[in-house]
Design a protein around this motif. Structure first.
Motif, PDB file in Angstrom:
ATOM      1  N   ARG A   1     106.547  84.877  18.329  1.00  0.00           N
ATOM      2  CA  ARG A   1     105.216  84.858  17.687  1.00  0.00           C
ATOM      3  C   ARG A   1     104.124  85.060  18.715  1.00  0.00           C
ATOM      4  O   ARG A   1     104.399  85.115  19.919  1.00  0.00           O
ATOM      5  CB  ARG A   1     105.017  83.548  16.929  1.00  0.00           C
ATOM      6  CG  ARG A   1     105.398  82.339  17.705  1.00  0.00           C
ATOM      7  CD  ARG A   1     105.497  81.121  16.786  1.00  0.00           C
ATOM      8  NE  ARG A   1     106.373  80.113  17.356  1.00  0.00           N
ATOM      9  CZ  ARG A   1     105.995  78.860  17.580  1.00  0.00           C
ATOM     10  NH1 ARG A   1     104.791  78.472  17.306  1.00  0.00           N
ATOM     11  NH2 ARG A   1     106.861  78.002  18.080  1.00  0.00           N
TER      12      ARG A   1
ATOM     13  N   SER B   1      98.430  69.334  15.077  1.00  0.00           N
ATOM     14  CA  SER B   1      97.160  70.026  14.829  1.00  0.00           C
ATOM     15  C   SER B   1      96.257  69.252  13.879  1.00  0.00           C
ATOM     16  O   SER B   1      95.046  69.451  13.867  1.00  0.00           O
ATOM     17  CB  SER B   1      97.427  71.406  14.242  1.00  0.00           C
ATOM     18  OG  SER B   1      98.025  72.225  15.203  1.00  0.00           O
TER      19      SER B   1
ATOM     20  N   LYS C   1      93.550  74.981   7.223  1.00  0.00           N
ATOM     21  CA  LYS C   1      93.344  74.524   5.847  1.00  0.00           C
ATOM     22  C   LYS C   1      94.351  73.440   5.433  1.00  0.00           C
ATOM     23  O   LYS C   1      94.498  73.150   4.245  1.00  0.00           O
ATOM     24  CB  LYS C   1      93.430  75.717   4.892  1.00  0.00           C
ATOM     25  CG  LYS C   1      92.161  76.552   4.947  1.00  0.00           C
ATOM     26  CD  LYS C   1      92.149  77.676   3.970  1.00  0.00           C
ATOM     27  CE  LYS C   1      90.839  78.439   4.093  1.00  0.00           C
ATOM     28  NZ  LYS C   1      90.875  79.678   3.294  1.00  0.00           N
ATOM     29  N   ASP C   2      95.021  72.843   6.360  1.00  0.00           N
ATOM     30  CA  ASP C   2      95.957  71.757   6.061  1.00  0.00           C
ATOM     31  C   ASP C   2      95.205  70.560   5.474  1.00  0.00           C
ATOM     32  O   ASP C   2      94.020  70.381   5.746  1.00  0.00           O
ATOM     33  CB  ASP C   2      96.678  71.309   7.351  1.00  0.00           C
ATOM     34  CG  ASP C   2      97.847  72.212   7.667  1.00  0.00           C
ATOM     35  OD1 ASP C   2      98.121  73.115   6.859  1.00  0.00           O
ATOM     36  OD2 ASP C   2      98.472  72.027   8.724  1.00  0.00           O
TER      37      ASP C   2
ATOM     38  N   ASP D   1      95.101  75.907  15.657  1.00  0.00           N
ATOM     39  CA  ASP D   1      95.806  77.112  15.237  1.00  0.00           C
ATOM     40  C   ASP D   1      95.318  77.521  13.840  1.00  0.00           C
ATOM     41  O   ASP D   1      95.240  76.686  12.941  1.00  0.00           O
ATOM     42  CB  ASP D   1      97.324  76.830  15.200  1.00  0.00           C
ATOM     43  CG  ASP D   1      98.121  78.116  15.316  1.00  0.00           C
ATOM     44  OD1 ASP D   1      97.634  79.146  14.807  1.00  0.00           O
ATOM     45  OD2 ASP D   1      99.211  78.084  15.910  1.00  0.00           O
ATOM     46  N   VAL D   2      94.962  78.807  13.696  1.00  0.00           N
ATOM     47  CA  VAL D   2      94.308  79.274  12.463  1.00  0.00           C
ATOM     48  C   VAL D   2      95.180  78.996  11.229  1.00  0.00           C
ATOM     49  O   VAL D   2      94.676  78.706  10.153  1.00  0.00           O
ATOM     50  CB  VAL D   2      93.987  80.783  12.567  1.00  0.00           C
ATOM     51  CG1 VAL D   2      93.260  81.258  11.334  1.00  0.00           C
ATOM     52  CG2 VAL D   2      93.161  81.050  13.800  1.00  0.00           C
ATOM     53  N   ALA D   3      96.484  79.067  11.403  1.00  0.00           N
ATOM     54  CA  ALA D   3      97.392  78.856  10.271  1.00  0.00           C
ATOM     55  C   ALA D   3      97.289  77.429   9.727  1.00  0.00           C
ATOM     56  O   ALA D   3      97.627  77.180   8.570  1.00  0.00           O
ATOM     57  CB  ALA D   3      98.820  79.137  10.703  1.00  0.00           C
ATOM     58  N   TYR D   4      96.835  76.470  10.553  1.00  0.00           N
ATOM     59  CA  TYR D   4      96.836  75.062  10.149  1.00  0.00           C
ATOM     60  C   TYR D   4      95.442  74.537   9.820  1.00  0.00           C
ATOM     61  O   TYR D   4      95.278  73.348   9.563  1.00  0.00           O
ATOM     62  CB  TYR D   4      97.451  74.201  11.259  1.00  0.00           C
ATOM     63  CG  TYR D   4      98.827  74.657  11.686  1.00  0.00           C
ATOM     64  CD1 TYR D   4      99.796  74.969  10.737  1.00  0.00           C
ATOM     65  CD2 TYR D   4      99.160  74.784  13.027  1.00  0.00           C
ATOM     66  CE1 TYR D   4     101.043  75.405  11.116  1.00  0.00           C
ATOM     67  CE2 TYR D   4     100.417  75.209  13.422  1.00  0.00           C
ATOM     68  CZ  TYR D   4     101.350  75.523  12.457  1.00  0.00           C
ATOM     69  OH  TYR D   4     102.591  75.948  12.831  1.00  0.00           O
TER      70      TYR D   4
ATOM     71  N   LYS E   1     102.388  71.655  13.721  1.00  0.00           N
ATOM     72  CA  LYS E   1     101.658  71.470  12.460  1.00  0.00           C
ATOM     73  C   LYS E   1     101.159  70.034  12.324  1.00  0.00           C
ATOM     74  O   LYS E   1     100.032  69.798  11.901  1.00  0.00           O
ATOM     75  CB  LYS E   1     102.572  71.833  11.286  1.00  0.00           C
ATOM     76  CG  LYS E   1     101.827  71.933   9.981  1.00  0.00           C
ATOM     77  CD  LYS E   1     102.644  72.564   8.889  1.00  0.00           C
ATOM     78  CE  LYS E   1     101.798  72.704   7.652  1.00  0.00           C
ATOM     79  NZ  LYS E   1     102.431  73.476   6.601  1.00  0.00           N
TER      80      LYS E   1
END
Lengths: 147, 157
Positions: free
Chosen positions: A45, B91, B141-142, B136-139, B88
């Motif tokens: 990644r 974060s 909106k957690d 981290d951008v993916a997390y 995850k």
């Protein structure tokens, strides 16, 4: 011999190259008299930040985790050997420890300061300190002059 | 004195102790003093009444029924052990704007868990799993575990 865990970030490579790199890293552990317990592939990644290693900047990498048992004296050599490997962008060796159990102390910590034990202890300690007091040395138990 | 007493209305006279007839004695029960009638039971009915009275007395060495449950932090409650590979989870305790680890007054963790969490976050960042300066951008909106704008203690940020 204690359990260790090495987190590796490898540069993006073709599959046969990756296999040979992994075999090299595993052999390094075996040569030091270690045993591998587990190999984990955490995928390829984008890196969270740019990493420069061996004269090039990396923005992508493949993550691998090796769990192994190894004599502690050979750990330094292992780390150094990984450091010399061009395909390894980053390596970190951590000791694996069983998490120690403890009681949650939150109910103590959210009390008002006057009820907290650590605060009470601090107040007690501050009282113990002898503050300097001026002595008149007049032999009298009262001050003969106007204060 | 006598005259004044006579002048007092009847109700008030009852309140003055030496004017009242008492057939009670002091007994101790459950650590405290309790007034109890000392009238001797004369009939079976009286005895039954006495027994019924004893049932209504305070129970000795009883646990405080109003005691509150001990507050636990979210990691202790669900028995979660933070790990440096679990980005995850880690974060969720980091500011999305600066990547700064939120303090104990915001995360509402106990001291031991907060120390453990911070150690794992440093490990994760150093091993290249987690960014230093942002979340981290993916997390982003957690689900939120806490509100940074409502800390336990006021802070300077």
């Amino acid at each position: 011999m204690p359990n260790y865990e090495v987190a590796l970030v490898l540069r993006t490579m073709s599959r046969p190259e990756l296999i040979s790199t992994l075999r090299r890293t595993a052999d390094a552990i075996f040569n030091k008299g270690g045993i591998i317990r587990k190999v984990e592939n955490l995928g390829t990644r984008n890196l969270p930040y740019k990493m420069s290693a061996h004269g090039s900047v990396h923005k992508q990498g493949s993550y691998f985790v090796f769990q192994f048992i190894c004599p502690p004296s050979s750990l330094h050599n292992l780390e150094e050997e990984y450091g010399r490997d061009v395909d390894i962008v980053r390596r970190r060796i951590f000791k694996m420890e069983t998490p120690e159990e403890f009681e949650c102390t939150l109910h103590e910590e959210i009390k008002p300061p006057a009820y907290r034990k650590d605060v009470q202890k601090m107040i007690e300690e501050s009282k113990k300190i002898d503050k300097y007091k001026f002595k008149y040395n007049s032999g009298l138990d009262y001050c003969p002059f106007q204060k | 004195m006598y005259v004044t007493l006579l002048l007092l209305p009847r109700r008030l006279q009852c309140i003055i102790p030496h004017m009242r007839e008492t057939s009670r004695s002091l007994a101790t029960l459950g650590g405290g003093e309790v007034w109890r009638s000392t009238v001797e039971p004369q009939s079976e009915l009286d005895e039954e009444i006495q027994k019924a009275r004893m049932k209504d007395m305070p129970v000795e060495d009883m646990k405080n029924p109003f005691e509150r449950e001990k507050a636990q932090c979210i990691l202790c409650q669900y028995k979660i052990v933070p790990d440096y590979k679990n980005v995850k989870l880690l974060s969720q305790f980091v500011s999305p704007y600066t990547g700064q680890i939120y303090g104990r007054h915001i995360t509402r963790l106990c001291a031991a868990q907060q120390a453990r969490l911070e150690k794992e976050i440093f490990k994760s960042q150093s091993a290249g799993f987690m960014p230093y300066y942002f979340k981290d951008v993916a997390y982003v909106k957690d689900p939120k575990l806490f509100d940074p704008d409502r800390p336990i203690r006021p802070h300077r940020f």
